[in-house]
Motif scaffolding. Structure first.
Motif, mmCIF file in Angstrom:
data_model
loop_
_atom_site.group_PDB
_atom_site.id
_atom_site.type_symbol
_atom_site.label_atom_id
_atom_site.label_comp_id
_atom_site.label_asym_id
_atom_site.label_seq_id
_atom_site.Cartn_x
_atom_site.Cartn_y
_atom_site.Cartn_z
ATOM 1 N N LYS A 34 28.743 -74.211 56.456
ATOM 2 C CA LYS A 34 29.967 -73.418 56.337
ATOM 3 C C LYS A 34 30.945 -73.703 57.469
ATOM 4 C CE LYS A 34 29.820 -69.220 54.737
ATOM 5 N NZ LYS A 34 29.534 -67.774 54.539
ATOM 6 N N GLN A 35 30.470 -73.673 58.713
ATOM 7 C CA GLN A 35 31.355 -73.918 59.858
ATOM 8 C C GLN A 35 30.531 -74.198 61.106
ATOM 9 O OE1 GLN A 35 33.554 -70.554 61.459
ATOM 10 N NE2 GLN A 35 32.113 -69.084 60.585
ATOM 11 N N ILE A 36 31.162 -74.867 62.070
ATOM 12 C CA ILE A 36 30.601 -75.054 63.410
ATOM 13 C C ILE A 36 31.587 -74.415 64.374
ATOM 14 C CG2 ILE A 36 29.805 -76.700 65.144
ATOM 15 C CD1 ILE A 36 29.417 -78.733 62.872
ATOM 16 N N PHE A 37 31.102 -73.518 65.229
ATOM 17 C CA PHE A 37 31.999 -72.813 66.138
ATOM 18 C C PHE A 37 31.312 -72.610 67.493
ATOM 19 C CE2 PHE A 37 29.588 -69.708 63.751
ATOM 20 C CZ PHE A 37 29.199 -68.765 64.689
ATOM 21 N N VAL A 38 32.088 -72.138 68.455
ATOM 22 C CA VAL A 38 31.579 -71.930 69.814
ATOM 23 C C VAL A 38 31.561 -70.445 70.137
ATOM 24 C CG1 VAL A 38 31.993 -72.365 72.268
ATOM 25 C CG2 VAL A 38 32.383 -74.181 70.612
ATOM 26 N N HIS A 39 30.424 -69.961 70.619
ATOM 27 C CA HIS A 39 30.340 -68.582 71.096
ATOM 28 C C HIS A 39 31.173 -68.481 72.364
ATOM 29 C CE1 HIS A 39 28.336 -65.191 73.333
ATOM 30 N NE2 HIS A 39 28.574 -64.630 72.169
ATOM 31 N N ASN A 40 32.181 -67.616 72.348
ATOM 32 C CA ASN A 40 33.209 -67.612 73.376
ATOM 33 C C ASN A 40 32.672 -67.396 74.779
ATOM 34 O OD1 ASN A 40 36.036 -67.658 74.157
ATOM 35 N ND2 ASN A 40 35.791 -65.480 74.581
ATOM 36 N N PHE A 41 31.732 -66.474 74.963
ATOM 37 C CA PHE A 41 31.308 -66.123 76.319
ATOM 38 C C PHE A 41 30.360 -67.153 76.921
ATOM 39 C CE2 PHE A 41 28.832 -63.949 79.576
ATOM 40 C CZ PHE A 41 29.833 -63.340 80.310
ATOM 41 N N THR A 42 29.384 -67.635 76.145
ATOM 42 C CA THR A 42 28.380 -68.549 76.687
ATOM 43 C C THR A 42 28.755 -70.016 76.532
ATOM 44 O OG1 THR A 42 27.168 -68.645 74.603
ATOM 45 C CG2 THR A 42 26.546 -66.908 76.149
ATOM 46 N N GLY A 43 29.640 -70.323 75.588
ATOM 47 C CA GLY A 43 29.979 -71.714 75.333
ATOM 48 C C GLY A 43 28.964 -72.423 74.451
ATOM 49 N N ILE A 44 28.004 -71.681 73.902
ATOM 50 C CA ILE A 44 26.989 -72.290 73.052
ATOM 51 C C ILE A 44 27.572 -72.554 71.656
ATOM 52 C CG2 ILE A 44 24.819 -71.793 71.814
ATOM 53 C CD1 ILE A 44 23.831 -70.491 74.379
ATOM 54 N N THR A 45 27.314 -73.755 71.145
ATOM 55 C CA THR A 45 27.806 -74.135 69.828
ATOM 56 C C THR A 45 26.845 -73.640 68.757
ATOM 57 O OG1 THR A 45 28.746 -76.114 70.835
ATOM 58 C CG2 THR A 45 28.655 -76.050 68.436
ATOM 59 N N VAL A 46 27.420 -73.126 67.671
ATOM 60 C CA VAL A 46 26.620 -72.544 66.595
ATOM 61 C C VAL A 46 27.045 -73.163 65.260
ATOM 62 C CG1 VAL A 46 26.015 -70.410 65.369
ATOM 63 C CG2 VAL A 46 26.387 -70.360 67.847
ATOM 64 N N LEU A 47 26.053 -73.557 64.464
ATOM 65 C CA LEU A 47 26.291 -74.025 63.107
ATOM 66 C C LEU A 47 25.899 -72.907 62.146
ATOM 67 C CD1 LEU A 47 26.627 -76.025 60.699
ATOM 68 C CD2 LEU A 47 24.282 -76.787 61.169
ATOM 69 N N GLU A 48 26.808 -72.562 61.237
ATOM 70 C CA GLU A 48 26.509 -71.573 60.213
ATOM 71 C C GLU A 48 26.357 -72.260 58.864
ATOM 72 O OE1 GLU A 48 28.411 -67.629 57.965
ATOM 73 O OE2 GLU A 48 29.612 -68.766 59.410
ATOM 74 N N THR A 49 25.253 -71.971 58.176
ATOM 75 C CA THR A 49 25.076 -72.402 56.797
ATOM 76 C C THR A 49 24.958 -71.150 55.932
ATOM 77 O OG1 THR A 49 22.639 -72.437 56.702
ATOM 78 C CG2 THR A 49 23.736 -74.348 57.687
ATOM 79 N N THR A 50 24.734 -71.346 54.643
ATOM 80 C CA THR A 50 24.578 -70.188 53.767
ATOM 81 C C THR A 50 23.234 -69.494 53.983
ATOM 82 O OG1 THR A 50 23.765 -71.687 52.052
ATOM 83 C CG2 THR A 50 26.104 -71.067 51.966
ATOM 84 N N LYS A 51 22.314 -70.147 54.715
ATOM 85 C CA LYS A 51 20.985 -69.564 54.917
ATOM 86 C C LYS A 51 20.643 -69.262 56.374
ATOM 87 C CE LYS A 51 18.724 -71.381 50.770
ATOM 88 N NZ LYS A 51 17.545 -72.114 50.236
ATOM 89 N N PHE A 52 21.265 -69.973 57.324
ATOM 90 C CA PHE A 52 20.883 -69.825 58.729
ATOM 91 C C PHE A 52 22.090 -69.885 59.660
ATOM 92 C CE2 PHE A 52 16.820 -71.194 57.027
ATOM 93 C CZ PHE A 52 15.880 -70.548 57.828
#
Length: 622
Positions: A34-52
């Motif tokens: 669905k999207q790849i984004f960055v958690h603003n406070f920690t700078g950790i990158t997160v990938l969102e799918t329809t399941k995880f």
């Protein structure tokens, strides 16, 4: 440099074509990306799918954690989005819940109604414990996060989380509330800063809940007492055995963006038992603005049209008649004297008698009833005043104006390490060291495409680099433009939502050190200046703890942008690398026409992430 270019070229050219370049590392994913984004406070990158949700670890070159999504909630959100795009409101949004809800100023995130530490993926509060996060507060003195939620059966619950251990210390039920009460609480016009919970020396917690003030035991979370007093603000004395409460207006009437509108009523409460110390609340001469502790026994109150000093225990005022002044902004305690900044003037007032010490005030060349924030900063050679209508510099002793520039101050940035101030007025830029300006503030008339999108400037060895969300300017030391560009976006491209917006300011919005400065409105800059040293230090500590290992700082040499290109062959996206010192593009790469590919470029980590054939692929850009 050639290795850098080769890696970039191969990664991009192969990623978006039929042939595939082997990534530097990858792992398989489940569900549709669905999207790849960055958690603003920690700078950790997160990938969102329809399941995880997947946390990404560029250090160990793998996934950091994975959190499964609630299938029912995902289906409801998807169906709600589809019906919304089709123009058919079938009310599904009433049942769908927030799937990803970050807790401000913390490494915590609410993921499908469970509290998660985003740095590790550890679940602190399990699914089913609540249905929604209502509000949260970072408490610097205790280094905790206090999070208020509402459960499925409409009970408000409070979690106190230790940010050192990232564990829940205690939880407590606040009581049952109607939906209307919840809505009123969430839409309250009083900013959370006015009612931030406070901890005492023994660790107990003062918390505002509806019209009550509650003292919780710091270790167990048990209520020690509850007092109905309609708190709009409250503060402690030095001994932390007395709390002064300012009453909120009925119905939570209008407030500015940063300061609440409060009443004239204040009361003093014994912290040990929750009993009022005064026979009845004091009624100030005007609405309460703010207060500060003077000594162990007294506190100073600014009520807008004047000031006075009161005793914590008795409520008696030190001066028979309050010191009257129009539109009191700030008061600085300087020994036995008070520096009162009101309207467009500064006067020194005797703390003992409340009488004026100077024959006449320092008068600044600005409107008496100036709207918005007013920034007052002291430099070696004078006092700088910045507000929405001008910038002035004044003699410290006499108040005599050294120079004044009538400027519509849209944004201002300070670099205290270099004593450089940058002021934006539409497309004009004032860039100066206040100590070195003689009589006139020189302006640079620049052709800035989007002044309102300017976020930062760097001080370079050869000049300055101004950066916006989609444009940049490189200036030499005299303000001459060495390089400039504005990169247009493809408005219909859904990928742009996750392109390079994170290259703006993040955690460093209030920072003024090093070679960086960040543009803020005068109101925002004034509010940032109100952050205490304790808060700043605690937030810095938390950020250092939370930041992912190996997460580098923004490049000192380069800036990165994305541009949408339209041609006869169709639309495409291009990745642009700019050298700050020269203001020249050093690389431009076409990243293809496949807008369905989910990707994210992270200049802070020199990393490109993309989802290809059911895998998260990572390409190192250096």
């Amino acid at each position: 440099m050639k290795n850098y270019l080769l890696t970039i070229l191969l990664a991009f050219s192969c990623l978006f074509s039929s042939a595939q370049q082997n990534p530097d590392w990858s792992f398989p994913i489940e569900g549709k990306e669905k999207q790849i984004f960055v958690h603003n406070f920690t700078g950790i990158t997160v990938l969102e799918t329809t399941k995880f949700y997947y946390g990404l670890d560029p250090v160990n070159k793998t996934k950091l954690w994975e959190i499964p999504k609630d299938a029912t909630n995902e289906a409801l959100n998807t169906a709600s989005n589809v019906s919304s795009m089709a123009g058919a409101d079938v009310g599904l949004d009433k049942f769908a819940k927030k799937s990803w809800d970050p807790i401000p100023n913390s490494p915590l995130v609410s993921i499908d109604q469970q509290l998660v530490n985003v740095t590790t993926g550890e679940v602190l509060v399990s699914n089913g414990s609540y249905k929604e996060v209502l509000k949260s507060n970072f408490i610097a003195t205790a280094f905790t996060s206090v999070i208020e939620v509402v459960t499925e059966d409409n009970i408000r619950k409070l979690y106190n989380i230790d940010l050192n251990t990232k564990k829940v210390v205690w939880e407590s039920n606040l009581g049952k509330y109607s939906t209307a009460a919840q809505l009123a609480n969430k839409s309250s016009s009083i900013p959370s800063t006015a009612l931030t919970p406070k901890t005492t020396k023994n660790g107990d917690l003062l918390y505002k809940e509806k019209k009550d003030l509650i003292l919780f035991d710091g270790k167990s979370g048990q209520e020690k007492w509850r007092l109905e007093c309609n708190p709009g603000s409250f503060f402690l004395n030095e001994a932390e055995d007395i709390v002064v409460v300012v009453e909120a207006p009925s119905g939570l009437k209008a407030a500015s963006s940063y300061k609440p509108k409060l009443t004239k009523k204040i009361m003093s409460v014994n912290l040990s038992n929750g009993k009022p110390l005064w026979k009845k609340p004091i009624k100030l001469e005007d609405n309460f603005i703010d207060a500060q502790v003077v000594n162990a026994d007294e506190f100073l109150v600014n009520f807008g049209s004047g000031i006075n000093i009161y005793e914590f225990k008795s409520g008696d005022q030190r001066w028979k008649k309050s010191y009257k002044a129009k539109n009191v902004k700030t008061i600085n305690q300087k020994g036995d004297e008070l520096e009162v900044f009101y309207s467009n003037k500064v006067m020194m007032v005797s703390a003992e008698s409340g009488s004026e010490i100077w024959k006449k005030p320092i008068k600044f060349d600005m409107d008496e009833d100036i709207e918005g924030g007013v920034i007052k900063k002291e430099y070696d050679q004078g006092i700088l005043m910045v507000h929405g209508s001008g910038v002035g510099f004044y003699n410290k002793e006499t108040g005599k104006k050294k120079w004044f520039a009538k400027v519509e101050t849209d944004k201002v940035a300070f670099n205290d390490a270099k004593n450089i101030v940058a002021v934006l007025d539409k497309k004009k830029l004032y860039l100066f060291n206040p100590n070195e300006v003689v009589k006139k503030l020189d302006k640079l008339k620049l052709d800035i495409n989007k002044p309102d999108e300017m976020v930062a400037f760097n001080i370079l060895d050869n000049g300055y680099f101004l950066r916006g969300l989609n444009e940049y300017l490189t200036l030499d030391k005299d303000g001459n433009v060495l390089g400039q560009a504005y990169y247009k976006q493809l408005k219909t491209d859904r990928l742009l939502k996750a392109a390079l917006a994170a290259s703006s300011i993040g955690m460093n919005v209030a920072s003024t050190g090093g070679s960086y400065g960040f543009f803020m409105s005068p109101e925002m800059a004034e509010a940032a200046g109100d952050i205490s040293d304790i808060q700043s230090e605690a937030l810095g500590k938390l950020y250092d703890q939370s930041a992912l290992r190996g997460n580098s700082q923004e490049s000192k040499l380069y800036a990165y942008f994305m541009e949408g290109i339209k041609s006869e062959e169709g639309a495409s996206l291009e990745f642009v690398k700019v050298e700050k010192a020269s203001g020249k593009e050093v690389n431009r790469i076409n990243v293809g026409q496949n807008r369905k590919v989910i990707y994210k470029i992270l200049p802070m980590q020199s990393m490109l992430y993309a989802v290809v054939d059911g895998k998260l692929n990572a390409y190192i850009l250096d």
